[in-house]
Design an enzyme around this catalytic site. Structure first.
Site, PDB file in Angstrom:
ATOM      1  CE1 TYR A 125      -3.230  -2.787   0.117  1.00  0.00           C
ATOM      2  CE2 TYR A 125      -3.991  -1.996   2.234  1.00  0.00           C
ATOM      3  CZ  TYR A 125      -4.112  -2.857   1.163  1.00  0.00           C
ATOM      4  OH  TYR A 125      -5.128  -3.772   1.137  1.00  0.00           O
ATOM      5  CE  LYS A 172       2.974 -18.039   1.541  1.00  0.00           C
ATOM      6  NZ  LYS A 172       2.542 -19.382   1.985  1.00  0.00           N
ATOM      7  CG  ASP A 204      -0.301 -19.927   3.330  1.00  0.00           C
ATOM      8  OD1 ASP A 204       0.306 -19.671   4.389  1.00  0.00           O
ATOM      9  OD2 ASP A 204       0.205 -20.588   2.399  1.00  0.00           O
ATOM     10  CG  ASP A 228      -7.340  -4.323   3.812  1.00  0.00           C
ATOM     11  OD1 ASP A 228      -8.452  -4.356   4.383  1.00  0.00           O
ATOM     12  OD2 ASP A 228      -7.139  -3.686   2.766  1.00  0.00           O
ATOM     13  CG  ASP A 232     -12.202  -7.072   4.937  1.00  0.00           C
ATOM     14  OD1 ASP A 232     -12.079  -6.360   5.952  1.00  0.00           O
ATOM     15  OD2 ASP A 232     -12.443  -6.619   3.805  1.00  0.00           O
TER      16      ASP A 232
END
Length: 334
Positions: A125, A172, A204, A228, A232
């Site tokens: 971002y 990750k 993951d 983010d 969600d």
């Protein structure tokens, strides 16, 4: 900043249902009699861009930077042009996103009670994208030791103040060895220096494990994009995005917003769920040191979620106004 003993709050409704749920949150703040507020309304978002040519006018940016805190709704197509600079305006370095299942609300995993502490300035971002040809575009991912350490220091303070037994670091680094490896190493180093226990989970694997058994997690520390997406995902476990508040915390300023977007399909219908915005207002109160008022707002929302009225996204048929009035009525009974 505070003037005359009042907390100065900038209010930015934005687009879509932001224009319905943010006034609801303001009404709840005004109902907290023991706290004094001065509200300044500012504009941002798609409508503002169409009217002024700028999605985030300089006057809005400056007002957010100078206020005690900002309450923001949502922006549509211009979201990146609004929320990223607003987070910069308040110097935010951590995004706090609680994901909690509430009694009375139909949830896939009713035992869910998580808090995501998300790095808020870097990662993908950071805005470093390039179109190199008709066939090729690139995105540069930015991770610094300093930002990772700042997030980790906050996480250590967060769990220590709440007597929580450490946190999980989600990353990750097995694939993004240099960037997420730097993030992981910085967080681990800071946690060790503060004698805070940590556990590592690949992002993951976390996505699977949190769906199967969310109770194994409490506080989750992660890079920007992972926070983010995974928060969600957690919203789906507790009943939807209409229940998730958030706080963007800086050293001397902060921005509070519901996690949901503009919901154009129901905007203007008066049925948007105001819970996330009201809970965000509760986080604002806690940030300002108004802990009793913050607790009262949290309890009032929980009571209404449990007994109703509820908006259609939670299986009810109530209006936004009816829910807000019910929360205010609960507040008056405390």
């Amino acid at each position: 900043m505070s003037r005359g003993g009042e907390h100065e709050i900038v209010v930015i409704e934005g687009d879509g249902i932001g224009q319905e749920v943010i006034p609801a949150a303001v009404a709840v703040l005004q109902a907290v009699d023991e706290v004094g507020f001065s509200f300044t309304e500012k504009q941002a978002g798609d409508d503002t861009r169409d009217q002024t040519g700028a999605a985030l006018p300089e006057t809005t940016y400056e007002a957010a930077a100078d206020a005690d805190a900002t309450l923001f709704g949502a922006a549509g197509e211009t979201a990146a042009d609004v929320i990223l600079p607003l987070r910069e305006a308040v110097g935010s370095f951590v995004n706090i996103r609680p994901a909690r299942a509430y009694p009375g609300v139909d949830a896939l995993q009713p035992e869910t009670d998580l808090v995501f502490l998300r790095e808020n300035t870097e990662g993908v971002y950071s805005g470093h994208e390039d179109r190199l040809s008709e066939d090729l575009s690139t995105l540069t991912r930015v991770i610094t030791t300093s930002a990772s350490e700042q997030l980790a220091e906050y996480a250590c303070s967060y769990v220590t103040e709440r007597s929580i037994d450490g946190f999980h670091t989600v990353h990750k680094a097995n694939v993004m060895q240099e960037t997420d490896g730097r993030f992981r190493d910085a967080v681990s180093r800071v946690a060790a220096s503060n004698d805070v226990a940590t556990n590592e989970v690949l992002m993951d694997a976390f996505a699977t494990r949190v769906c199967l058994n969310p109770t194994q997690f409490d506080v989750v520390v992660c890079p920007n994009l992972a926070g983010d997406v995974l928060s969600d995902l957690a919203a789906g476990l507790v009943g939807g995005l209409g229940l998730l508040p958030s706080a963007n915390i800086g050293q001397t300023n902060a921005l509070f917003e519901p996690v949901h977007g503009t919901a154009p399909d129901i905007a203007g219908d008066g049925i948007a769920n105001p819970s996330a915005s009201i809970l965000s207002a509760g986080m604002l109160l806690e940030y300002l040191g108004e802990t009793d008022a913050a607790t009262n707002v949290q309890m009032a929302v929980e009571s209404v979620l449990n007994s109703g009225p509820r908006t259609p996204d939670l299986g009810g048929n109530a209006s936004t106004e009816a829910v807000v009035n019910a929360v205010i009525e609960q507040l008056s009974s405390h």
